[in-house]
Design a protein around this motif. Structure first.
Motif, PDB file in Angstrom:
ATOM      1  N   GLU A   1       0.869  -1.180   0.000  1.00  0.00           N
ATOM      2  CA  GLU A   1       0.000   0.000   0.000  1.00  0.00           C
ATOM      3  C   GLU A   1       0.907   1.231   0.000  1.00  0.00           C
ATOM      4  O   GLU A   1       1.292   1.737   1.060  1.00  0.00           O
ATOM      5  N   PRO A   2       1.269   1.716  -1.194  1.00  0.00           N
ATOM      6  CA  PRO A   2       2.295   2.759  -1.313  1.00  0.00           C
ATOM      7  C   PRO A   2       1.797   4.185  -1.048  1.00  0.00           C
ATOM      8  O   PRO A   2       2.155   5.112  -1.772  1.00  0.00           O
ATOM      9  N   VAL A   3       0.993   4.353  -0.039  1.00  0.00           N
ATOM     10  CA  VAL A   3       0.487   5.687   0.292  1.00  0.00           C
ATOM     11  C   VAL A   3       0.577   5.898   1.805  1.00  0.00           C
ATOM     12  O   VAL A   3       0.607   4.948   2.576  1.00  0.00           O
ATOM     13  N   TRP A   4       0.637   7.160   2.192  1.00  0.00           N
ATOM     14  CA  TRP A   4       0.531   7.528   3.599  1.00  0.00           C
ATOM     15  C   TRP A   4      -0.841   8.144   3.804  1.00  0.00           C
ATOM     16  O   TRP A   4      -1.296   8.934   2.989  1.00  0.00           O
ATOM     17  N   PHE A   5      -1.512   7.779   4.861  1.00  0.00           N
ATOM     18  CA  PHE A   5      -2.762   8.412   5.253  1.00  0.00           C
ATOM     19  C   PHE A   5      -2.719   8.563   6.775  1.00  0.00           C
ATOM     20  O   PHE A   5      -1.829   8.029   7.436  1.00  0.00           O
ATOM     21  N   THR A   6      -3.653   9.292   7.319  1.00  0.00           N
ATOM     22  CA  THR A   6      -3.596   9.686   8.724  1.00  0.00           C
ATOM     23  C   THR A   6      -3.410   8.505   9.673  1.00  0.00           C
ATOM     24  O   THR A   6      -2.526   8.530  10.535  1.00  0.00           O
ATOM     25  N   ASP A   7      -4.236   7.464   9.531  1.00  0.00           N
ATOM     26  CA  ASP A   7      -4.144   6.330  10.450  1.00  0.00           C
ATOM     27  C   ASP A   7      -2.799   5.601  10.332  1.00  0.00           C
ATOM     28  O   ASP A   7      -2.233   5.164  11.330  1.00  0.00           O
ATOM     29  N   LYS A   8      -2.279   5.478   9.109  1.00  0.00           N
ATOM     30  CA  LYS A   8      -0.992   4.809   8.916  1.00  0.00           C
ATOM     31  C   LYS A   8       0.133   5.644   9.531  1.00  0.00           C
ATOM     32  O   LYS A   8       1.016   5.111  10.205  1.00  0.00           O
ATOM     33  N   THR A   9       0.087   6.942   9.310  1.00  0.00           N
ATOM     34  CA  THR A   9       1.104   7.830   9.866  1.00  0.00           C
ATOM     35  C   THR A   9       1.058   7.811  11.395  1.00  0.00           C
ATOM     36  O   THR A   9       2.100   7.712  12.057  1.00  0.00           O
ATOM     37  N   LEU A  10      -0.142   7.885  11.959  1.00  0.00           N
ATOM     38  CA  LEU A  10      -0.314   7.839  13.407  1.00  0.00           C
ATOM     39  C   LEU A  10       0.244   6.543  13.981  1.00  0.00           C
ATOM     40  O   LEU A  10       0.969   6.545  14.988  1.00  0.00           O
ATOM     41  N   THR A  11      -0.066   5.429  13.335  1.00  0.00           N
ATOM     42  CA  THR A  11       0.420   4.137  13.798  1.00  0.00           C
ATOM     43  C   THR A  11       1.940   4.053  13.714  1.00  0.00           C
ATOM     44  O   THR A  11       2.594   3.546  14.633  1.00  0.00           O
ATOM     45  N   ALA A  12       2.518   4.535  12.620  1.00  0.00           N
ATOM     46  CA  ALA A  12       3.977   4.502  12.474  1.00  0.00           C
ATOM     47  C   ALA A  12       4.651   5.287  13.598  1.00  0.00           C
ATOM     48  O   ALA A  12       5.615   4.809  14.209  1.00  0.00           O
ATOM     49  N   TRP A  13       4.157   6.476  13.867  1.00  0.00           N
ATOM     50  CA  TRP A  13       4.733   7.278  14.951  1.00  0.00           C
ATOM     51  C   TRP A  13       4.556   6.588  16.300  1.00  0.00           C
ATOM     52  O   TRP A  13       5.483   6.534  17.113  1.00  0.00           O
ATOM     53  N   ALA A  14       3.361   6.057  16.547  1.00  0.00           N
ATOM     54  CA  ALA A  14       3.084   5.400  17.826  1.00  0.00           C
ATOM     55  C   ALA A  14       3.984   4.181  18.027  1.00  0.00           C
ATOM     56  O   ALA A  14       4.553   3.982  19.107  1.00  0.00           O
ATOM     57  N   GLN A  15       4.125   3.363  16.984  1.00  0.00           N
ATOM     58  CA  GLN A  15       4.984   2.183  17.085  1.00  0.00           C
ATOM     59  C   GLN A  15       6.447   2.589  17.274  1.00  0.00           C
ATOM     60  O   GLN A  15       7.168   1.967  18.065  1.00  0.00           O
ATOM     61  N   GLY A  16       6.885   3.603  16.555  1.00  0.00           N
ATOM     62  CA  GLY A  16       8.266   4.058  16.677  1.00  0.00           C
ATOM     63  C   GLY A  16       8.571   4.605  18.059  1.00  0.00           C
ATOM     64  O   GLY A  16       9.603   4.272  18.663  1.00  0.00           O
ATOM     65  N   ILE A  17       7.681   5.420  18.585  1.00  0.00           N
ATOM     66  CA  ILE A  17       7.877   5.987  19.928  1.00  0.00           C
ATOM     67  C   ILE A  17       7.861   4.880  20.977  1.00  0.00           C
ATOM     68  O   ILE A  17       8.691   4.860  21.900  1.00  0.00           O
ATOM     69  N   ALA A  18       6.921   3.944  20.838  1.00  0.00           N
ATOM     70  CA  ALA A  18       6.865   2.820  21.788  1.00  0.00           C
ATOM     71  C   ALA A  18       8.145   1.994  21.715  1.00  0.00           C
ATOM     72  O   ALA A  18       8.699   1.604  22.748  1.00  0.00           O
ATOM     73  N   ALA A  19       8.634   1.735  20.505  1.00  0.00           N
ATOM     74  CA  ALA A  19       9.854   0.933  20.347  1.00  0.00           C
ATOM     75  C   ALA A  19      11.053   1.624  20.993  1.00  0.00           C
ATOM     76  O   ALA A  19      11.868   0.978  21.660  1.00  0.00           O
ATOM     77  N   VAL A  20      11.164   2.932  20.829  1.00  0.00           N
ATOM     78  CA  VAL A  20      12.280   3.670  21.433  1.00  0.00           C
ATOM     79  C   VAL A  20      12.175   3.634  22.959  1.00  0.00           C
ATOM     80  O   VAL A  20      13.174   3.397  23.663  1.00  0.00           O
ATOM     81  N   ALA A  21      10.984   3.846  23.496  1.00  0.00           N
ATOM     82  CA  ALA A  21      10.797   3.810  24.950  1.00  0.00           C
ATOM     83  C   ALA A  21      11.118   2.417  25.494  1.00  0.00           C
ATOM     84  O   ALA A  21      11.776   2.278  26.533  1.00  0.00           O
ATOM     85  N   LEU A  22      10.681   1.389  24.794  1.00  0.00           N
ATOM     86  CA  LEU A  22      10.951   0.023  25.238  1.00  0.00           C
ATOM     87  C   LEU A  22      12.427  -0.327  25.116  1.00  0.00           C
ATOM     88  O   LEU A  22      12.980  -1.019  25.979  1.00  0.00           O
ATOM     89  N   ALA A  23      13.081   0.158  24.079  1.00  0.00           N
ATOM     90  CA  ALA A  23      14.524  -0.063  23.948  1.00  0.00           C
ATOM     91  C   ALA A  23      15.255   0.566  25.133  1.00  0.00           C
ATOM     92  O   ALA A  23      16.175  -0.039  25.700  1.00  0.00           O
ATOM     93  N   ALA A  24      14.844   1.763  25.531  1.00  0.00           N
ATOM     94  CA  ALA A  24      15.456   2.422  26.683  1.00  0.00           C
ATOM     95  C   ALA A  24      15.214   1.617  27.958  1.00  0.00           C
ATOM     96  O   ALA A  24      16.115   1.475  28.795  1.00  0.00           O
ATOM     97  N   LEU A  25      14.025   1.071  28.110  1.00  0.00           N
ATOM     98  CA  LEU A  25      13.749   0.231  29.275  1.00  0.00           C
ATOM     99  C   LEU A  25      14.622  -1.014  29.278  1.00  0.00           C
ATOM    100  O   LEU A  25      15.165  -1.407  30.304  1.00  0.00           O
ATOM    101  N   LEU A  26      14.752  -1.636  28.112  1.00  0.00           N
ATOM    102  CA  LEU A  26      15.548  -2.860  28.021  1.00  0.00           C
ATOM    103  C   LEU A  26      17.024  -2.595  28.277  1.00  0.00           C
ATOM    104  O   LEU A  26      17.687  -3.390  28.951  1.00  0.00           O
TER     105      LEU A  26
END
Length: 156
Positions: free
Chosen positions: A111-136
């Motif tokens: 799905e070669p497009v960005w839309f609001t829900d996809k962008t929101l999810t990408a940011w949310a997953q990225g922020i969560a991954a960074v926070a979890l990496a810091a915890l680990l």
């Protein structure tokens, strides 16, 4: 009048861990809600396993990760939550930029497009991954002992 002294290092660490857990849980919760919200729109994509079904699996995995991060607070739970967040982001970016095609029972999810829900999810997953990496990374306590629960005195 004396100036209040800064909190002890243990308390600062406890606050930092709590903030990282809340950030990670919020990102994973957004991931879960958005995937569940979009699942019905993707039910028609796929034959054996629909993309909607995969979205529901992602929502369930992210929901479980939220509970583990907030309630269980163990390294294994944090590793699971990191895998959900980072893996979800990796797949989102892969299927955004690469036409992988169908893989066995998995549908073609390119799905070669960005839309609001996809962008929101990408940011949310990225922020969560960074926070979890810091915890680990910070899972070793100040006493050099492996951390179990961050709220246990003298352990983490």
């Amino acid at each position: 009048m004396a100036t209040p002294s800064p909190p002890p290092a243990g308390r600062q660490r406890h606050i930092a861990v709590l903030l990282l857990r809340l950030i990670a849980a919020a990102g994973l919760a957004v991931d879960a809600v958005v995937h569940l919200h979009l699942a019905g729109r993707y039910d028609a994509v796929g034959a054996t396993i629909s993309q909607g079904t995969l979205f529901r699996f992602e929502a369930a995995a992210a929901g479980l990760a939220v509970l583990l991060v907030l309630l269980w607070r163990r390294r294994l739970g944090d590793l699971y939550a990191f895998a959900v967040a980072a893996g979800g982001l990796a797949l989102l970016l892969l299927y955004r930029y690469v036409d992988v095609g169908a893989l066995g029972p998995l549908p073609d999810m390119y799905e070669p497009v960005w839309f609001t829900d996809k962008t929101l999810t990408a940011w949310a997953q990225g922020i969560a991954a960074v926070a979890l990496a810091a915890l680990l990374v910070g899972h070793r306590g100040s006493h050099g002992q492996p951390a179990g629960r961050e709220d246990a005195p003298g352990v983490g």
